[in-house]
Design a protein around this motif. Structure first.
Motif, PDB file in Angstrom:
ATOM      1  N   TYR A 167       0.836  -1.207   0.000  1.00 62.21           N
ATOM      2  CA  TYR A 167       0.000   0.000   0.000  1.00 62.21           C
ATOM      3  C   TYR A 167       0.871   1.257   0.000  1.00 62.21           C
ATOM      4  CZ  TYR A 167      -4.591  -2.092   0.133  1.00 62.21           C
ATOM      5  OH  TYR A 167      -5.738  -2.755  -0.231  1.00 62.21           O
ATOM      6  N   MET A 168       2.019   1.179   0.691  1.00 62.49           N
ATOM      7  CA  MET A 168       2.888   2.365   0.690  1.00 62.49           C
ATOM      8  C   MET A 168       3.471   2.580  -0.707  1.00 62.49           C
ATOM      9  SD  MET A 168       4.894   1.788   4.208  1.00 62.49           S
ATOM     10  CE  MET A 168       4.243   2.220   5.804  1.00 62.49           C
ATOM     11  N   VAL A 169       3.982   1.500  -1.300  1.00 60.40           N
ATOM     12  CA  VAL A 169       4.574   1.631  -2.635  1.00 60.40           C
ATOM     13  C   VAL A 169       3.496   2.041  -3.639  1.00 60.40           C
ATOM     14  CG1 VAL A 169       5.764   0.393  -4.493  1.00 60.40           C
ATOM     15  CG2 VAL A 169       6.412  -0.009  -2.119  1.00 60.40           C
ATOM     16  N   GLY A 170       2.293   1.443  -3.511  1.00 56.64           N
ATOM     17  CA  GLY A 170       1.186   1.785  -4.424  1.00 56.64           C
ATOM     18  C   GLY A 170       0.832   3.260  -4.342  1.00 56.64           C
ATOM     19  N   GLY A 171       1.019   3.862  -3.161  1.00 61.88           N
ATOM     20  CA  GLY A 171       0.555   5.233  -2.959  1.00 61.88           C
ATOM     21  C   GLY A 171       1.615   6.306  -3.088  1.00 61.88           C
ATOM     22  N   HIS A 218       4.771   6.843  -5.141  1.00 64.94           N
ATOM     23  CA  HIS A 218       5.234   7.434  -6.399  1.00 64.94           C
ATOM     24  C   HIS A 218       4.074   7.937  -7.251  1.00 64.94           C
ATOM     25  CE1 HIS A 218       9.523   6.902  -6.287  1.00 64.94           C
ATOM     26  NE2 HIS A 218       9.571   7.457  -7.483  1.00 64.94           N
ATOM     27  N   THR A 219       2.958   7.192  -7.230  1.00 64.54           N
ATOM     28  CA  THR A 219       1.794   7.621  -8.011  1.00 64.54           C
ATOM     29  C   THR A 219       1.358   9.021  -7.562  1.00 64.54           C
ATOM     30  OG1 THR A 219       0.541   6.320  -6.416  1.00 64.54           O
ATOM     31  CG2 THR A 219       0.778   5.383  -8.623  1.00 64.54           C
ATOM     32  N   SER A 220       1.116   9.179  -6.262  1.00 59.03           N
ATOM     33  CA  SER A 220       0.579  10.462  -5.791  1.00 59.03           C
ATOM     34  C   SER A 220       1.636  11.562  -5.851  1.00 59.03           C
ATOM     35  CB  SER A 220       0.100  10.360  -4.343  1.00 59.03           C
ATOM     36  OG  SER A 220      -0.675   9.226  -4.174  1.00 59.03           O
ATOM     37  N   GLY A 221       2.887  11.232  -5.488  1.00 63.79           N
ATOM     38  CA  GLY A 221       3.950  12.244  -5.509  1.00 63.79           C
ATOM     39  C   GLY A 221       4.147  12.773  -6.923  1.00 63.79           C
ATOM     40  N   ASN A 222       4.190  11.859  -7.894  1.00 65.32           N
ATOM     41  CA  ASN A 222       4.374  12.305  -9.278  1.00 65.32           C
ATOM     42  C   ASN A 222       3.145  13.050  -9.787  1.00 65.32           C
ATOM     43  OD1 ASN A 222       6.779  11.011  -9.109  1.00 65.32           O
ATOM     44  ND2 ASN A 222       6.476   9.636 -10.833  1.00 65.32           N
ATOM     45  N   PHE A 264      -8.841   8.339  -1.688  1.00 60.67           N
ATOM     46  CA  PHE A 264      -7.801   8.905  -0.831  1.00 60.67           C
ATOM     47  C   PHE A 264      -6.908   9.830  -1.673  1.00 60.67           C
ATOM     48  CE2 PHE A 264      -3.629   8.610   1.210  1.00 60.67           C
ATOM     49  CZ  PHE A 264      -3.944   8.782   2.546  1.00 60.67           C
ATOM     50  N   ALA A 265      -6.527   9.355  -2.869  1.00 60.59           N
ATOM     51  CA  ALA A 265      -5.641  10.144  -3.750  1.00 60.59           C
ATOM     52  C   ALA A 265      -6.335  11.445  -4.169  1.00 60.59           C
ATOM     53  CB  ALA A 265      -5.260   9.325  -4.975  1.00 60.59           C
TER      54      ALA A 265
END
Ligand code: HEM
Length: 489
Positions: free
Chosen positions: A296-300, A302-306, A441-442
């Motif tokens: 869940y951390m990896v899923g969230g 880079h996607t959201s940061g980028n 959430f995103a």
């Protein structure tokens, strides 16, 4: 033969350090050259398995991996494949006959399928671990999603706005202190703020410490870049310095998650059930908890940061959109904060986020399979065949989105969006109730971050930059993006 690590219900996944396919996938131009030679001299003797148009394998073992390498990324390969063969097309992913679909009509036909072929994310196996939800299909996969989803659902979001606002204010303050003529790269800031947002809301107070966040981010970055390196150089070799560095970083991440588990068990806080509490209260095996926390951390991250970075970049390159957005935010928020009741009044903000998701093509594809023969687009799909969902190809389809490279939030106004096919905009996946669990959430955290940043600051681009997209595991800019910032009001 290596022993299989586990099975996803369709195929056996072996230790990826020994997976020839991954190594082959990693070789880009050299393999492309060999692939081209094989292509021109091959007789295409492997028989087409269905009536679906597409590529024949150029190599018995490697299928069309050479063509993929030649295009540079999977997304670019799929763009070319669908341009040549239409919205349903086939190719060979190594020895595996594979189908890809790229139209709203075909997406709709595939909406009910849950199981994901495990080889799609096998590059992540060393990071996630084999117990991850990513690799879990059938009844067990569905059970997990039913158990986990409420922690990120609409109903839970109200509990997170306070943290998102606090983090956004902190970031505005930090950026406001930078002199106007200084060149600023925002990638680091965007990544840190989303890491804090996910860890503090979903894993609890342990992540309040700046030091823990920085240690975690460093370890996460080391692991992530090793995985990205695998795409071009192959997976780290057993016993190599690269493997040692990866394992050390992984141990730091797992160590922090173990500490979080201990802390939550000894100091449970009353009130809202966070993601970590759901895992602990259901008394799941430790390897599953560790794997799913990391997934869940990896899923969230880079996607959201980028995504945050891309949105700021698109706004800086389209100043009229930035001004329109600023006006809306001022009117709705004044000097206040975003909450779950006023967020829906910022309609243009939602349009900007959607268009940012579309143009950036953050997560370009996913996939499904079915055990038995099925039909899709009038063709028979043999049981077990992976069907890739070319989400990014549909997002850049010029029939659906004229001038697809142009950033134009008006595409998502009610008047313009309503006549479109409902399935034309699928950035979080769409099939089998297995869409991205972080979707709402995103949206919520993006709304808070973009609103507070664009109310208090004006984003400008340093002139003379040529920013291109690299469609890796998550789409990122090929080079740093340089901004200069002006404080508003
Ligand atoms: C900003 C935007 C994000 C985008 C564009 C995105 C996109 C996606 C896509 C396309 C999938 C595959 C869905 C499928 O197979 O049909 C996915 C899965 C997943 N995402 Fe996201 N995601 C985002 C944010 C997040 C966040 C914030 C989290 C964590 C809270 C997250 C966690 C996951 C997980 C755990 C899966 C795998 C779920 C499963 O296997 O059942 N994502 N995401």
């Amino acid at each position: 033969l290596e022993q299989p690590l586990f099975t996803c219900g369709r195929c056996e996944l072996r230790d990826p350090t020994n997976l020839k396919m991954l190594a082959i996938f990693a070789v880009t131009f050299v393999v492309a050259l060999i692939g081209a030679v094989v292509y021109f001299y091959s007789d295409g003797s492997r028989k087409r398995k269905t009536s679906i148009p597409g590529l024949d394998p150029t190599d018995a073992k490697n299928g069309n991996l050479a063509e993929m390498g030649a295009e540079g990324t999977v997304h670019e390969f799929l763009m070319k494949l669908h341009k040549t063969y239409g919205s349903i097309a086939s190719f060979w992913y190594g020895k595996t006959f594979t189908v890809s679909i790229a139209s709203p009509e075909l997406f709709k036909e595939h909406m009910g399928v849950f199981d994901r072929p495990c080889e799609l994310f096998e590059i992540f196996l060393p990071l996630y671990g084999k117990s991850s939800v990513e690799f879990t299909n059938k009844a067990e996969g569905k059970k997990r999603r039913i158990m986990y989803d409420p922690a990120f659902a609409h109903t839970s979001l109200g509990n997170y706005y306070g943290t998102f606002n606090e983090l956004a204010r902190e970031l505005v303050q930090k950026l406001s202190a930078i002199p106007k003529d200084e060149h600023v790269s925002l990638m680091h800031h965007c990544h840190i703020v989303v890491i804090k947002a996910l860890t503090r809301t979903s894993f609890g107070n342990y992540f309040d410490s700046e030091e823990i966040v920085n240690t975690f981010r460093q370890a996460y970055n080391d692991c992530w870049y090793d995985m990205e390196r695998s795409l071009t150089e192959g997976l780290h070799v057993k016993g190599s310095d690269r493997e040692k560095k990866f394992n050390e970083a992984l141990e730091v991440m797992y160590g922090i998650v173990r500490n979080v588990m201990k802390e939550r068990k000894t100091n449970p806080t009353a009130g809202h059930q966070r993601f970590i509490d759901v895992l602990l209260e259901n008394e799941l095996p430790e390897d599953q908890i560790l794997s799913d926390c990391i997934s869940y951390m990896v899923g969230g991250f880079h996607t959201s940061g980028n995504l945050l970075l891309w949105i700021l970049y698109f706004l800086a390159s389209n100043q009229d959109c930035q001004e329109k957005l600023h006006q809306e935010i001022k009117e709705v928020l004044g000097d206040g904060e975003v909450d779950k009741s006023n967020v829906k009044d910022m309609k243009y903000l939602r349009q900007v986020i959607n268009e940012g998701l579309r143009v950036s093509v953050l997560a370009p594809y996913t996939a499904r399979f079915q055990d038995n023969d099925s039909k899709l687009g009038g063709h028979v799909i043999p049981g077990g065949t992976p069907v890739w969902h070319a989400l990014g190809v549909a997002l850049k389809d010029e029939d659906l989105w004229p001038e697809p490279e142009k950033f134009d939030p008006e595409r998502f106004s009610v008047a313009n969006f309503t006549p479109r096919h409902k399935m034309a905009f699928q950035v979080f996946g769409f099939a089998g109730k297995r869409v991205c669990p972080g979707k709402f959430f995103a949206y919520a955290k993006m709304a808070v971050f973009v609103a507070l940043l664009c109310r208090d600051l004006k984003f400008n681009l340093v002139e003379g930059q040529n920013i291109e997209q690299f469609y890796g595991m998550v789409t990122s800019p090929k080079s740093e993006i340089w901004f200069h910032l002006e404080k508003r009001g």
